[in-house]
Design a protein around this motif. Structure first.
Motif, PDB file in Angstrom:
ATOM      1  N   THR A 289      19.070   6.109  -4.042  1.00 38.11           N
ATOM      2  CA  THR A 289      17.739   6.605  -4.388  1.00 38.11           C
ATOM      3  C   THR A 289      17.725   8.097  -4.105  1.00 38.11           C
ATOM      4  OG1 THR A 289      16.709   4.506  -3.825  1.00 38.11           O
ATOM      5  CG2 THR A 289      15.263   6.425  -3.939  1.00 38.11           C
ATOM      6  N   LEU A 290      17.602   8.870  -5.167  1.00 41.66           N
ATOM      7  CA  LEU A 290      17.496  10.317  -5.015  1.00 41.66           C
ATOM      8  C   LEU A 290      16.053  10.660  -4.696  1.00 41.66           C
ATOM      9  CD1 LEU A 290      19.532  11.573  -8.106  1.00 41.66           C
ATOM     10  CD2 LEU A 290      20.348  11.112  -5.796  1.00 41.66           C
ATOM     11  N   LEU A 291      15.861  11.590  -3.805  1.00 36.39           N
ATOM     12  CA  LEU A 291      14.520  12.082  -3.508  1.00 36.39           C
ATOM     13  C   LEU A 291      14.416  13.484  -4.080  1.00 36.39           C
ATOM     14  CD1 LEU A 291      14.098  10.879   0.183  1.00 36.39           C
ATOM     15  CD2 LEU A 291      13.223   9.826  -1.907  1.00 36.39           C
ATOM     16  N   ILE A 292      13.553  13.619  -5.077  1.00 38.59           N
ATOM     17  CA  ILE A 292      13.377  14.901  -5.748  1.00 38.59           C
ATOM     18  C   ILE A 292      12.113  15.542  -5.187  1.00 38.59           C
ATOM     19  CG2 ILE A 292      13.127  16.076  -7.958  1.00 38.59           C
ATOM     20  CD1 ILE A 292      14.348  13.516  -9.240  1.00 38.59           C
ATOM     21  N   HIS A 293      12.291  16.643  -4.472  1.00 42.39           N
ATOM     22  CA  HIS A 293      11.174  17.370  -3.870  1.00 42.39           C
ATOM     23  C   HIS A 293      10.732  18.448  -4.862  1.00 42.39           C
ATOM     24  CE1 HIS A 293      11.890  15.471   0.047  1.00 42.39           C
ATOM     25  NE2 HIS A 293      13.176  15.636  -0.219  1.00 42.39           N
ATOM     26  N   LEU A 294       9.483  18.339  -5.306  1.00 39.85           N
ATOM     27  CA  LEU A 294       8.943  19.243  -6.316  1.00 39.85           C
ATOM     28  C   LEU A 294       7.770  20.040  -5.782  1.00 39.85           C
ATOM     29  CD1 LEU A 294       8.716  16.637  -9.187  1.00 39.85           C
ATOM     30  CD2 LEU A 294      10.352  18.493  -9.072  1.00 39.85           C
TER      31      LEU A 294
ATOM     32  N   GLY B 117      -0.028  26.901  -8.566  1.00 41.66           N
ATOM     33  CA  GLY B 117      -1.385  27.032  -9.095  1.00 41.66           C
ATOM     34  C   GLY B 117      -1.422  27.473 -10.537  1.00 41.66           C
ATOM     35  N   ASN B 118      -0.302  28.047 -11.041  1.00 48.40           N
ATOM     36  CA  ASN B 118      -0.266  28.448 -12.454  1.00 48.40           C
ATOM     37  C   ASN B 118       0.600  27.501 -13.282  1.00 48.40           C
ATOM     38  OD1 ASN B 118       2.229  29.236 -11.556  1.00 48.40           O
ATOM     39  ND2 ASN B 118       2.019  31.387 -12.121  1.00 48.40           N
ATOM     40  N   SER B 119       0.690  26.242 -12.842  1.00 51.35           N
ATOM     41  CA  SER B 119       1.300  25.139 -13.601  1.00 51.35           C
ATOM     42  C   SER B 119       2.821  25.145 -13.651  1.00 51.35           C
ATOM     43  CB  SER B 119       0.758  25.095 -15.032  1.00 51.35           C
ATOM     44  OG  SER B 119      -0.630  24.965 -15.014  1.00 51.35           O
ATOM     45  N   LYS B 120       3.483  25.916 -12.857  1.00 47.32           N
ATOM     46  CA  LYS B 120       4.936  25.942 -12.861  1.00 47.32           C
ATOM     47  C   LYS B 120       5.463  24.826 -11.963  1.00 47.32           C
ATOM     48  CE  LYS B 120       8.847  29.023 -12.365  1.00 47.32           C
ATOM     49  NZ  LYS B 120       9.308  30.344 -11.951  1.00 47.32           N
ATOM     50  N   VAL B 121       6.393  24.016 -12.501  1.00 44.49           N
ATOM     51  CA  VAL B 121       7.001  22.923 -11.738  1.00 44.49           C
ATOM     52  C   VAL B 121       8.402  23.351 -11.349  1.00 44.49           C
ATOM     53  CG1 VAL B 121       7.653  20.488 -11.754  1.00 44.49           C
ATOM     54  CG2 VAL B 121       5.667  21.235 -13.071  1.00 44.49           C
ATOM     55  N   GLU B 122       8.695  23.286 -10.055  1.00 41.55           N
ATOM     56  CA  GLU B 122       9.998  23.702  -9.553  1.00 41.55           C
ATOM     57  C   GLU B 122      10.578  22.631  -8.648  1.00 41.55           C
ATOM     58  OE1 GLU B 122       9.164  27.280  -7.417  1.00 41.55           O
ATOM     59  OE2 GLU B 122       8.967  28.484  -9.226  1.00 41.55           O
ATOM     60  N   ILE B 123      11.886  22.449  -8.743  1.00 43.40           N
ATOM     61  CA  ILE B 123      12.577  21.557  -7.814  1.00 43.40           C
ATOM     62  C   ILE B 123      12.894  22.358  -6.561  1.00 43.40           C
ATOM     63  CG2 ILE B 123      14.702  20.282  -7.365  1.00 43.40           C
ATOM     64  CD1 ILE B 123      14.742  19.406 -10.241  1.00 43.40           C
ATOM     65  N   ILE B 124      12.455  21.862  -5.433  1.00 42.23           N
ATOM     66  CA  ILE B 124      12.746  22.505  -4.158  1.00 42.23           C
ATOM     67  C   ILE B 124      14.095  22.018  -3.636  1.00 42.23           C
ATOM     68  CG2 ILE B 124      11.991  22.755  -1.755  1.00 42.23           C
ATOM     69  CD1 ILE B 124       9.117  22.315  -2.826  1.00 42.23           C
ATOM     70  N   GLU B 125      14.294  20.692  -3.724  1.00 36.15           N
ATOM     71  CA  GLU B 125      15.518  20.097  -3.197  1.00 36.15           C
ATOM     72  C   GLU B 125      15.707  18.721  -3.826  1.00 36.15           C
ATOM     73  OE1 GLU B 125      17.365  18.837   1.179  1.00 36.15           O
ATOM     74  OE2 GLU B 125      15.234  19.287   0.994  1.00 36.15           O
ATOM     75  N   ILE B 126      16.955  18.315  -3.952  1.00 32.94           N
ATOM     76  CA  ILE B 126      17.280  16.957  -4.398  1.00 32.94           C
ATOM     77  C   ILE B 126      18.155  16.337  -3.320  1.00 32.94           C
ATOM     78  CG2 ILE B 126      18.335  15.510  -6.157  1.00 32.94           C
ATOM     79  CD1 ILE B 126      17.895  17.854  -8.139  1.00 32.94           C
ATOM     80  N   GLU B 127      17.652  15.281  -2.707  1.00 31.00           N
ATOM     81  CA  GLU B 127      18.400  14.584  -1.661  1.00 31.00           C
ATOM     82  C   GLU B 127      19.036  13.339  -2.252  1.00 31.00           C
ATOM     83  OE1 GLU B 127      16.528  13.856   2.221  1.00 31.00           O
ATOM     84  OE2 GLU B 127      14.862  15.065   1.467  1.00 31.00           O
TER      85      GLU B 127
END
Length: 161
Positions: free
Chosen positions: A91-96, A100-110
């Motif tokens: 099970t990968l944990l995708i930290h997103l 506030g301006n609608s940008k989605v970014e991946i912080i980390e993938i465990e």
């Protein structure tokens, strides 16, 4: 004596007037009090995709957001053929983070190192899937767009050949 009583009475009256006036709050004091009353761990509305309904409850909004996101990621990574010689169940944990301006970014993938070693392109595929994501309306707190963070689980299962 009469003059002394009058002076004492004037001093008493002039000093007691200050107690009758209500103190004025500055805008800075009001702002500080408001900040203390806000629960920052909770948002009024979750980030929403176009297929999610703004009038739903917060739990429904969160479920819609997560479901839509996971469907998009699965659809994107299924375009690539991932083949493994070993059975993988991870099970990968995708930290997103959704700004506030609608940008989605991946912080980390465990995830397990075996998963990433078996599928070296997986990390990039996940990042690419987020880049191709449709625009998302940011979460709101008191009508103001705020940054939110999510951790989304993604199940990876293979069978060995």
């Amino acid at each position: 004596m009469k003059k002394g009583v009058i002076i004492l009475l004037l001093i008493f009256i002039s000093s007691s007037c200050d107690r009758l006036l209500t103190p004025k709050k500055t805008s800075e004091d009001f702002f500080k009090e408001e900040l203390k009353s806000i629960t920052w761990d909770d948002v009024d509305t979750y980030p929403l995709f176009s297929n999610c309904n703004e009038s739903d409850t917060k739990s429904q909004q969160k479920a819609c957001f997560e479901t839509t996101l996971l469907k998009h990621i699965r659809k994107h990574i299924q375009k690539e053929e991932f083949i493994s010689n070993v059975t993988i169940s991870d099970t990968l944990l995708i930290h997103l983070e959704i700004t506030g301006n609608s940008k989605v970014e991946i912080i980390e993938i465990e995830g397990d190192s075996l998963t990433f070693n078996s599928f070296p392109k997986l990390h990039n595929q996940l990042k690419e899937s987020i880049k191709t994501l449709e625009k998302v309306a940011p979460a709101l707190k008191r009508g103001v767009p705020v940054i939110t963070r999510f951790t989304v689980p993604l199940l990876i299962q293979t069978e060995s050949n």
